[in-house]
Design an enzyme around this catalytic site. Structure first.
Site, PDB file in Angstrom:
ATOM      1  N   ARG A 168      22.832  34.036  44.768  1.00 24.94           N
ATOM      2  CA  ARG A 168      23.542  35.287  45.036  1.00 24.94           C
ATOM      3  C   ARG A 168      23.666  35.514  46.545  1.00 24.94           C
ATOM      4  O   ARG A 168      24.661  36.021  47.031  1.00 24.94           O
ATOM      5  CB  ARG A 168      22.835  36.482  44.356  1.00 24.94           C
ATOM      6  CG  ARG A 168      23.511  37.808  44.699  1.00 24.94           C
ATOM      7  CD  ARG A 168      23.131  39.002  43.855  1.00 24.94           C
ATOM      8  NE  ARG A 168      21.757  39.020  43.366  1.00 24.94           N
ATOM      9  CZ  ARG A 168      20.664  39.158  44.114  1.00 24.94           C
ATOM     10  NH1 ARG A 168      20.775  39.304  45.435  1.00 24.94           N
ATOM     11  NH2 ARG A 168      19.467  39.149  43.576  1.00 24.94           N
TER      12      ARG A 168
ATOM     13  N   LYS B 162      45.645  34.754  44.584  1.00 26.50           N
ATOM     14  CA  LYS B 162      47.080  34.526  44.695  1.00 26.50           C
ATOM     15  C   LYS B 162      47.349  33.175  45.371  1.00 26.50           C
ATOM     16  O   LYS B 162      47.004  32.157  44.814  1.00 26.50           O
ATOM     17  CB  LYS B 162      47.728  35.700  45.420  1.00 26.50           C
ATOM     18  CG  LYS B 162      47.198  37.086  44.960  1.00 26.50           C
ATOM     19  CD  LYS B 162      47.573  37.415  43.526  1.00 26.50           C
ATOM     20  CE  LYS B 162      46.864  38.654  42.987  1.00 26.50           C
ATOM     21  NZ  LYS B 162      46.984  39.863  43.792  1.00 26.50           N
TER      22      LYS B 162
ATOM     23  N   ASP C 211      45.711  43.296  55.024  1.00 29.64           N
ATOM     24  CA  ASP C 211      45.721  42.550  53.760  1.00 29.64           C
ATOM     25  C   ASP C 211      46.748  41.431  53.927  1.00 29.64           C
ATOM     26  O   ASP C 211      47.950  41.686  53.997  1.00 29.64           O
ATOM     27  CB  ASP C 211      46.102  43.492  52.606  1.00 29.64           C
ATOM     28  CG  ASP C 211      45.977  42.810  51.240  1.00 29.64           C
ATOM     29  OD1 ASP C 211      46.174  41.581  51.172  1.00 29.64           O
ATOM     30  OD2 ASP C 211      45.700  43.512  50.247  1.00 29.64           O
TER      31      ASP C 211
ATOM     32  N   TYR D  67      48.751  48.162  47.989  1.00 31.22           N
ATOM     33  CA  TYR D  67      48.492  47.576  46.671  1.00 31.22           C
ATOM     34  C   TYR D  67      47.802  48.638  45.801  1.00 31.22           C
ATOM     35  O   TYR D  67      46.794  49.216  46.228  1.00 31.22           O
ATOM     36  CB  TYR D  67      47.606  46.337  46.837  1.00 31.22           C
ATOM     37  CG  TYR D  67      47.200  45.718  45.528  1.00 31.22           C
ATOM     38  CD1 TYR D  67      48.112  44.960  44.798  1.00 31.22           C
ATOM     39  CD2 TYR D  67      45.925  45.896  45.005  1.00 31.22           C
ATOM     40  CE1 TYR D  67      47.757  44.407  43.580  1.00 31.22           C
ATOM     41  CE2 TYR D  67      45.567  45.344  43.788  1.00 31.22           C
ATOM     42  CZ  TYR D  67      46.495  44.603  43.090  1.00 31.22           C
ATOM     43  OH  TYR D  67      46.140  44.065  41.884  1.00 31.22           O
TER      44      TYR D  67
HETATM   45  C1  LIG Z   1      46.266  41.081  43.892  1.00 36.86           C
HETATM   46  C2  LIG Z   1      46.139  41.799  45.166  1.00 36.86           C
HETATM   47  C3  LIG Z   1      44.955  42.455  45.500  1.00 36.86           C
HETATM   48  C4  LIG Z   1      43.765  42.533  44.548  1.00 36.86           C
HETATM   49  O1  LIG Z   1      43.174  41.295  44.342  1.00 36.86           O
HETATM   50  P1  LIG Z   1      42.436  40.867  42.965  1.00 36.86           P
HETATM   51  O2  LIG Z   1      42.054  39.459  43.250  1.00 36.86           O
HETATM   52  O3  LIG Z   1      43.445  41.027  41.868  1.00 36.86           O
HETATM   53  O4  LIG Z   1      41.280  41.773  42.802  1.00 36.86           O
HETATM   54  C5  LIG Z   1      44.880  43.070  46.741  1.00 36.86           C
HETATM   55  N1  LIG Z   1      45.914  43.066  47.591  1.00 36.86           N
HETATM   56  C6  LIG Z   1      47.086  42.440  47.300  1.00 36.86           C
HETATM   57  C7  LIG Z   1      48.195  42.458  48.283  1.00 36.86           C
HETATM   58  C8  LIG Z   1      47.237  41.793  46.070  1.00 36.86           C
HETATM   59  O5  LIG Z   1      48.390  41.198  45.777  1.00 36.86           O
END
Ligand SMILES: *Cc1c(COP(=O)(O)O)cnc(C)c1O
Length: 376
Positions: free
Chosen positions: A47, A196, A171, A99
């Protein structure tokens, strides 16, 4: 070293025990201690740290040009760790089109924390400046944004945050470090949903936070990762790192296809508007050209008509899969307004698309067939 080389080599080394070129997956949760009580190999309990996680973190830090990275079990776990690091009463500035999960983290998960948040149009620098308060500690920016692909000037936001004595976090999920490295524009930290593009195959959840320098929010996020229990599994880290090897290639190919598709849609009579920063008429085009080396694989279009026409067009697509998420090998199409719910400001006629790795000719043919019937 160039990003293509870092993507393949960073965080990896030949396994000293076996000579394995591809890193092994270390499933062991616990590691041997020396007779004197020390952990000379640097690991004690999974962890807190694990060889696969450390390899991924090393690589992600290198890709962004940061000093350190933390890998999390999801993108939203990063957001949760950041918000948890704030004090009750602290103020966040966040994009009005942030988001939607981030609003949930701030408003629902940490609602009791009494965090004060201003959601502003980050492309309006006057509005961002006006939103600054004495208690502002965190300025979030998301560029390109979701789903209108709005572009925010990173250097300007970094300056406003610095003057406010707040930490700026971008982000970088849509752009990836292949196309945009926010730390080079003065931003303090970058967060990613590695679910992603980074992992890139729609088969593993993950998140990451990369910092340019040591700061209290990063240290608190580290505690959140280690003791809040939001650590990713060794296999998840291994899959993500494997995905990273092809990240530059995938992102460039998807960007090229997206640019061709955007140009095709822009000329199509059934399409009202195309949102893609690579198009000259896009309001963020000049800023995108300055701070990005490509315009990415995400775009959205507003279909002539409304929700019914948009849903029908998506239903006629054969190669694009109707599903949420982005950045994988499959091209995806999504009616965002219905996913975001009744408070969504997204136009009902809008379809968001994540361009995958299929032949761009096939994708254009698919769109042409789906939209052709819209004007017939
Ligand atoms: C999908 C996404 C998130 C959240 O991420 P998860 O892996 O689904 O928790 C945050 N910011 C953006 C721009 C995203 O596309």
């Amino acid at each position: 070293m160039k990003i293509d080389t870092l993507a393949v080599h960073s965080g990896r080394r030949i396994d000293p025990a076996t000579g394995a070129v591809t890193p092994p997956i270390h499933l062991s949760t616990t590691f041997e201690r020396d007779p004197d009580g020390e952990y000379p190999r640097g690991f004690s309990y999974s962890r807190e740290d694990n060889p696969n996680r450390r390899a991924l973190e090393e690589c992600l830090a290198a890709l962004e040009g940061g000093t350190e990275a933390l890998a999390f079990s999801s993108g939203l776990a990063v957001a949760a760790a950041l918000v948890q690091g704030l004090e009750p009463g602290d103020h966040i500035i966040a994009p009005d089109d942030v988001y939607y999960g981030l609003r949930k983290v701030i408003g629902d998960v940490f609602g009791k924390w009494k965090i004060d948040t201003s959601y502003v149009d980050m492309t309006d620098l006057g509005a961002v400046r006006a939103a600054v308060k004495p208690a502002t500690r965190l300025v979030l920016v998301e560029t390109p944004s979701n789903p209108l692909l709005k572009i925010t000037d990173l250097a300007d936001i970094a300056k406003i945050a610095r003057e406010a004595n707040a930490i700026s976090v971008c982000d970088g999920t849509f752009a990836t470090p292949v196309l945009q490295r926010p730390l080079e524009h003065g931003i303090d930290m970058v967060m990613h949903s590695t679910t992603k593009y980074t992992a890139g195959h729609s088969d593993v959840l993950g998140g990451a936070l990369v910092t340019k320098f040591d700061n209290y929010l990063f240290e608190r996020a580290r505690k959140g990762q280690r003791y809040g229990g939001s650590a990713p599994s060794p296999f998840d880290c291994w899959l993500t790192l494997r995905g990273v090897s092809t990240l530059p290639l995938r992102v460039r190919a998807m960007s090229e296809s997206a640019a061709r598709i955007a140009a095709f849609l822009h000329r199509h009579p059934a399409v009202e508007t195309v949102h893609y920063p690579g198009l000259a008429h896009h309001p963020g085009h000049e800023t995108a050209k300055r701070q990005m080396s490509g315009f990415g694989g995400m775009l959205s279009m507003e279909i002539r008509g409304g929700k019914a026409e948009a849903m029908a067009a998506a239903a006629r697509m054969r190669i694009f899969t109707r599903a949420t998420s982005l950045g994988g090998t499959h091209s995806l199409v999504e009616h965002r307004a219905s996913v975001e719910g009744p408070n969504s400001k997204t136009p009902q006629s809008l379809l968001r698309m994540s361009i995958g790795l299929e032949s761009v000719d096939d994708l254009i043919e698919d769109l042409s067939a789906a939209l052709g019937s819209a004007i017939a």
